[in-house]
Write an enzyme that holds these catalytic residues in place. Structure first.
Site, PDB file in Angstrom:
ATOM      1  CD  GLU A 130      -8.660  -0.925   0.636  1.00  0.00           C
ATOM      2  OE1 GLU A 130      -7.767  -1.246  -0.193  1.00  0.00           O
ATOM      3  OE2 GLU A 130      -8.716  -1.128   1.963  1.00  0.00           O
ATOM      4  CE  LYS A 145      -4.622   0.150   0.246  1.00  0.00           C
ATOM      5  NZ  LYS A 145      -5.384  -0.720   1.277  1.00  0.00           N
ATOM      6  CG  ASP A 155      -7.758   2.061   0.286  1.00  0.00           C
ATOM      7  OD1 ASP A 155      -8.924   2.630   0.474  1.00  0.00           O
ATOM      8  OD2 ASP A 155      -7.142   1.686   1.547  1.00  0.00           O
ATOM      9  CG  ASP A 190     -10.366  -0.954   4.994  1.00  0.00           C
ATOM     10  OD1 ASP A 190     -10.598  -1.547   6.038  1.00  0.00           O
ATOM     11  OD2 ASP A 190      -9.448  -0.416   4.596  1.00  0.00           O
ATOM     12  CE  LYS A 232      -7.130  -2.181   6.655  1.00  0.00           C
ATOM     13  NZ  LYS A 232      -7.389  -0.567   6.605  1.00  0.00           N
ATOM     14  N   GLY A 278      -3.975  -4.039   6.253  1.00  0.00           N
ATOM     15  CA  GLY A 278      -3.057  -3.905   7.184  1.00  0.00           C
ATOM     16  C   GLY A 278      -3.180  -2.351   7.752  1.00  0.00           C
ATOM     17  CE  LYS A 295      -4.040   3.715   2.021  1.00  0.00           C
ATOM     18  NZ  LYS A 295      -5.270   3.279   2.501  1.00  0.00           N
ATOM     19  CB  SER A 340      -0.843  -0.072   1.153  1.00  0.00           C
ATOM     20  OG  SER A 340      -1.594   1.373   1.372  1.00  0.00           O
TER      21      SER A 340
END
Ligand code: OSB
Ligand code: MG
Length: 373
Positions: free
Chosen positions: A216, A164, A191, A241, A265, A293, A166, A138
């Site tokens: 996400e 991934k 995400d 998520d 998670k 994570g 952000k 990520s």
């Protein structure tokens, strides 16, 4: 039979990150982490509270979690005899929310149970379907697109199986276009951490052209229905998520077709017992899952590895090498990733690594011991 929890130690660690981590809700330079140590009959199990330093990912934050654990969660379990670690969830069911605080204790009790039985944690939780965990990374929002491209290149060359990135308003379509141009064949996802609303549907539809594995949590942290409306308008699968705090939420989201994939998670759902239920519900419906994570220390990282051995963890997760986060980790050996992007699952008893107690003492800024009377 059963395990009587005699003592719980709370350890507050302050650990600077190797590189800042930025999401749509803010930038983090270091972590404030609570480790929970639960003891019975001379053995200790360890868990990690995965909440952030401020209540922006969800309502939890380190200082709040400390008080919740000290004043409510630990007293609900101390001195009680547990038939199974899953009883932690039952004993704390009257406490609303704060699943990451509860999950830290729950995970410690699973680790304790594994040690009492001489089992690796993955075996104790009913995992073991995977002997190697597929790893993704990520990557946070950077100061420039050039910096992002460079970070992605480093991780792709290290062997990670998916990237991934952000995103947020103003750091999305144009950035992804440049990443996709530079990495045409790399499995890629984005995400948003709830940065958008349904009024952005036309904007979000533009993501479909980039062949992303998934997007996400584009919409609000507690909004399943709007995600169903958005999913109907997108070809890119939505991965939830923040929205999924229980197996019940997972079932509702799947039935409403609000997502095609779920990020599990451990902390967000309150521990292994509920994480397994989320996993099972998704599997029954043919929905793949992966392990998210929360910038964990080695302890939480090791728990994520154990969780990821359940059969429906079929997509690369956000569980990656210790050295991506820390100059030094609190476990030995550190979590390492092979050149083909996997973590090898070991056979050691408990969570599978040794605690580096010297370093733990160096980074600990607060400690409290709670004993059964
Ligand atoms: O949304 O998955 C998230 C980190 C902090 C808060 C929320 C998230 C994340 C990550 C980091 O994406 C995953 C990791 O590398 O641990
Ligand atoms: Mg996320």
């Amino acid at each position: 039979m059963g395990t009587r929890i005699e003592q719980v130690n709370l350890h507050w660690l302050r650990m600077p990150l190797v590189h800042f981590f930025e999401t749509s809700f803010g930038r983090t330079y270091g972590r404030e982490i609570i480790l929970v140590e639960a003891s019975a009959d001379g053995l200790s199990g360890w868990g990690e509270v995965t909440c952030g330093e401020s209540p922006h990912y969800n309502e939890e934050w380190t200082e709040g979690a400390w008080l919740l654990l000290r004043d409510f969660i630990v007293p609900s379990v101390l001195g009680k005899t547990l038939g199974s670690p899953a009883d932690v969830q039952r004993l704390t069911a009257g406490i609303r929310g704060h699943k990451m605080a509860q999950g830290g204790l729950e995970a410690a009790v699973w680790d304790l149970e594994a040690r009492r039985n001489g089992n690796p944690l993955w075996k104790q939780i009913g995992g073991g379907a995977h002997k190697a965990i597929a790893c993704g990374v990520s990557i946070g929002i950077q100061d420039s697109v050039g910096q992002l491209l460079q970070k992605i290149r480093t991780e792709v060359e290290a062997g990670y199986r998916r990237i991934k990135m952000k995103i947020k308003r103003g750091w999305d379509i144009d950035v992804i276009r440049e990443v996709r141009r530079e990495f045409p064949a790399t499995p890629l996802m984005a995400d948003a951490n709830s940065a958008y609303t349904l009024s952005d549907v036309d904007h979000l539809k533009r993501l479909d052209e980039f062949n992303l594995m998934m997007i996400e949590q584009p919409l609000a942290h507690d909004e399943i229905i709007d995600h169903a409306v958005l999913q109907a308008a997108l070809t890119t699968p939505i991965c939830l998520d923040e929205c999924i705090r229980s197996a019940h939420h997972a079932e509702q989201a799947i039935r409403m077709k609000a997502c095609g994939i779920i990020n599990i998670k451990l902390g967000r759902v309150g521990g292994f017992a509920e994480a397994r239920r989320v996993h099972d519900v998704a599997m029954q419906h043919g929905i793949p899952v992966w392990c998210g994570g929360m910038l964990e220390s080695g302890v939480g990282r090791a728990h994520n590895i154990a969780l990821s051995t359940l059969p429906n963890f079929v997509l690369p997760g956000d569980v990656s090498a210790s050295r991506r986060y820390w100059k030094r980790d609190v476990i030995n050996p550190w979590v390492e990733v092979t050149p083909d992007g996997t973590i090898i699952v070991g056979d050691k008893t408990g969570f599978g690594y040794d605690l580096d107690l010297d370093y733990l003492a160096q980074v600990r800024v607060r400690q409290e011991t709670l004993k059964a009377s």
